[in-house]
Design a protein around this motif. Structure first.
Motif, PDB file in Angstrom:
ATOM      1  N   ARG A 102       0.838  -1.324  -0.148  1.00 39.97           N
ATOM      2  CA  ARG A 102       0.004  -0.204  -0.135  1.00 39.97           C
ATOM      3  C   ARG A 102       0.942   1.113  -0.288  1.00 39.97           C
ATOM      4  O   ARG A 102       0.217   2.499  -1.250  1.00 39.97           O
ATOM      5  N   ARG A 103       2.028   1.087   1.440  1.00 36.23           N
ATOM      6  CA  ARG A 103       2.924   2.119   0.905  1.00 36.23           C
ATOM      7  C   ARG A 103       3.646   2.586  -0.276  1.00 36.23           C
ATOM      8  O   ARG A 103       3.957   3.856  -0.932  1.00 36.23           O
ATOM      9  N   ALA A 114       4.364   5.369  -5.568  1.00 37.52           N
ATOM     10  CA  ALA A 114       4.066   5.790  -7.098  1.00 37.52           C
ATOM     11  C   ALA A 114       3.222   6.161  -7.331  1.00 37.52           C
ATOM     12  O   ALA A 114       4.159   7.075  -8.361  1.00 37.52           O
ATOM     13  N   LYS A 115       2.014   7.112  -7.064  1.00 36.80           N
ATOM     14  CA  LYS A 115       0.962   7.330  -7.075  1.00 36.80           C
ATOM     15  C   LYS A 115       1.506   9.311  -7.013  1.00 36.80           C
ATOM     16  O   LYS A 115       1.506   9.954  -7.799  1.00 36.80           O
ATOM     17  N   ALA A 116       2.530   9.631  -6.206  1.00 38.39           N
ATOM     18  CA  ALA A 116       2.934  10.496  -6.222  1.00 38.39           C
ATOM     19  C   ALA A 116       3.984  10.999  -6.977  1.00 38.39           C
ATOM     20  O   ALA A 116       3.731  12.234  -7.699  1.00 38.39           O
ATOM     21  N   LEU A 117       4.746   9.832  -7.547  1.00 38.05           N
ATOM     22  CA  LEU A 117       5.722   9.889  -9.131  1.00 38.05           C
ATOM     23  C   LEU A 117       4.944  10.042  -9.977  1.00 38.05           C
ATOM     24  O   LEU A 117       5.530  10.550 -10.566  1.00 38.05           O
ATOM     25  N   GLY A 118       3.852   9.304 -10.371  1.00 34.60           N
ATOM     26  CA  GLY A 118       2.551   9.311 -11.509  1.00 34.60           C
ATOM     27  C   GLY A 118       2.319  10.489 -11.462  1.00 34.60           C
ATOM     28  O   GLY A 118       2.258  11.326 -12.530  1.00 34.60           O
ATOM     29  N   GLU A 119       1.722  11.444 -10.583  1.00 35.85           N
ATOM     30  CA  GLU A 119       0.956  12.669 -10.000  1.00 35.85           C
ATOM     31  C   GLU A 119       2.305  14.021 -10.144  1.00 35.85           C
ATOM     32  O   GLU A 119       1.227  15.491 -10.473  1.00 35.85           O
ATOM     33  N   ALA A 176      13.781  11.717  -4.995  1.00 34.39           N
ATOM     34  CA  ALA A 176      13.190  11.161  -3.274  1.00 34.39           C
ATOM     35  C   ALA A 176      12.157  10.374  -2.348  1.00 34.39           C
ATOM     36  O   ALA A 176      11.489  10.379  -1.995  1.00 34.39           O
ATOM     37  N   ARG A 177      12.298   9.824  -3.882  1.00 33.59           N
ATOM     38  CA  ARG A 177      10.971   8.320  -3.523  1.00 33.59           C
ATOM     39  C   ARG A 177      11.748   7.924  -2.249  1.00 33.59           C
ATOM     40  O   ARG A 177      10.382   7.205  -1.456  1.00 33.59           O
TER      41      ARG A 177
END
Length: 426
Positions: free
Chosen positions: A349-350, A355-360, A367-368
């Motif tokens: 989940r984390r 991944a969602k923050a990177l994609g957006e 910084a991942r």
């Protein structure tokens, strides 16, 4: 009253054969009205015949029934409706009844003729039911051969007649029995009483519903009933509680005890059970009696050590649960597997949040790992912070290639207008 007759001339002839033995011969036992002892009722409703089976009632069958009666029997009611038959079978049945310790009352329900009248005459009391009759006659037979053979047969018949007269005389006293027998005398109930062959006329109440002495098996392939079928005889062992027979045995015991003829044979253990007991108890005598085996069993049981009392169960405090060790280990293993699966779910989940923050375009790829570690420490707070960053601040489309990762990152930062301190701002 015949001495012997070939099969073709036996009583049944063209008369329909009975389907079961109970149609001509059955017995019941019931408590005596006084409450003391047991009354046995034997119904003799057929010819007297040494072959037995469906041919008629034999001495062997009567003896088997008498041997199987309970020791509590003090009265036998012999109900008769018979045309007679073989004289020696009749005399033998008479003597079996005489030898029994119980009082025997013959009750003529229809006809007591020929050999059946001999049986009745030897009983302790003879009661003629209303409308019934007795018939007495000289013995006869069928024979063939030379004159000497026929003379021997005639002498034998004279001897049989003298035996019958002896029985009738013992019951009714001196009479012109030779003439009465030669005339084939039929006697109504009052005439039988007047002659002395009966004691009274009365209706004797029956013992109750019929309990079959033994049904013959179904017809075989040849259409004949099996003649030597085993009987099933009801035996009341509790006369003070029940009003009819309550038990049966598949094979009647045959008494072979010397001495007192009234002694009844007890039911014995089967050979299989006896062999098993001998083996387990160490009894080497193959002919050991039931009593010997039971005594050995009692001795073996007495030698058994007393079983120690089970320890008192420990008191389980409120809120505690007692589990089997194997069950507890299984629960612990399942718990460990569940915890591992939950950790994997949380990690996935984390990973998806990052991944969602990177994609957006909210964070840069460099910084991942930092943001992923932050999610492990404080998922809710870090997730809320990532959501507050403006989207598309970091380009997500590929804009070129470089030989090094650092060059590509620098290109992304430059395109986004970020300076050397981007990582700190992020």
């Amino acid at each position: 009253m015949n001495h012997h007759s070939p099969r073709a001339t036996r009583y049944w002839g063209s008369v329909p054969q009975p389907k079961s033995k109970s149609e001509i011969f059955n017995a019941v036992t019931s408590p005596a009205p006084s409450g003391d002892g047991t009354i046995a009722t034997i119904r003799m409703y057929g010819p007297i015949d040494s072959w037995g089976g469906w041919w008629g009632i034999s001495t062997k069958e009567v003896s088997s029934v008498l041997d199987a009666l309970p020791d509590t029997v003090t009265q036998i009611n012999l109900r008769i409706n018979s045309p007679g038959g073989e004289v020696f079978e009749g005399i033998a049945i008479l003597n079996l009844l005489r030898a029994h310790k119980a009082k025997v009352t013959a009750i003529v329900d229809g006809l007591a003729a020929s050999a059946a009248s001999i049986i009745a005459a030897g009983c302790d009391e003879v009661v003629m039911s209303p409308g019934t009759q007795q018939m007495i006659h000289s013995p006869w037979t069928i024979t063939w051969g030379a004159a000497v053979d026929l003379r021997k047969t005639a002498d034998m018949l004279d001897g049989v007649e003298r035996s019958a007269i002896e029985i009738y005389t013992a019951k009714a006293g001196q009479k012109d029995w030779a003439k009465l027998l030669a005339d084939e005398t039929w006697l109504t109930a009052p005439e039988a009483v007047a002659l002395g062959l009966a004691d009274r006329i009365a209706t004797v109440k029956d013992a109750g519903e019929t309990v079959t002495v033994g049904d013959l098996p179904d017809e075989g392939d040849d259409g004949e009933l099996i003649e030597d079928a085993a009987f099933v005889v009801p035996i009341s062992r509790f006369p003070d509680r029940i009003a009819a027979a309550v038990a049966s045995v598949s094979k009647l015991p045959v008494s072979s005890e010397p001495g007192e003829p009234n002694q009844k044979e007890k039911l014995n253990m089967s050979d299989t059970i006896k062999a098993g007991l001998r083996e387990r108890l160490g009894v080497k005598d193959a002919d050991a009696t039931d009593e010997t085996l039971l005594a050995a069993l009692d001795e073996a049981l007495a030698e058994q050590p007393d079983t120690p009392a089970a320890p008192a169960a420990a008191t389980v405090p409120d809120g505690a649960v007692v589990l089997d060790a194997a069950a507890f280990e299984e629960l612990r293993t399942n718990a460990a597997l569940g915890a591992k699966a939950r950790a994997e779910q949380e990690s996935d989940r984390r990973d998806a949040i990052v991944a969602k923050a990177l994609g957006e375009g909210r964070i840069s790829p460099n910084a991942r790992d930092k943001w992923r570690a932050a999610l492990d420490k404080d998922e809710d707070g870090t997730k809320e912070l990532l959501a507050s960053f403006p989207a598309n601040t970091v380009p997500v489309a590929e804009i070129g290639h470089s030989d090094t990762v650092n060059s590509a990152d620098e290109a992304l930062y430059a395109a986004a207008g970020w300076g050397a301190d981007e990582n700190k701002e992020a």
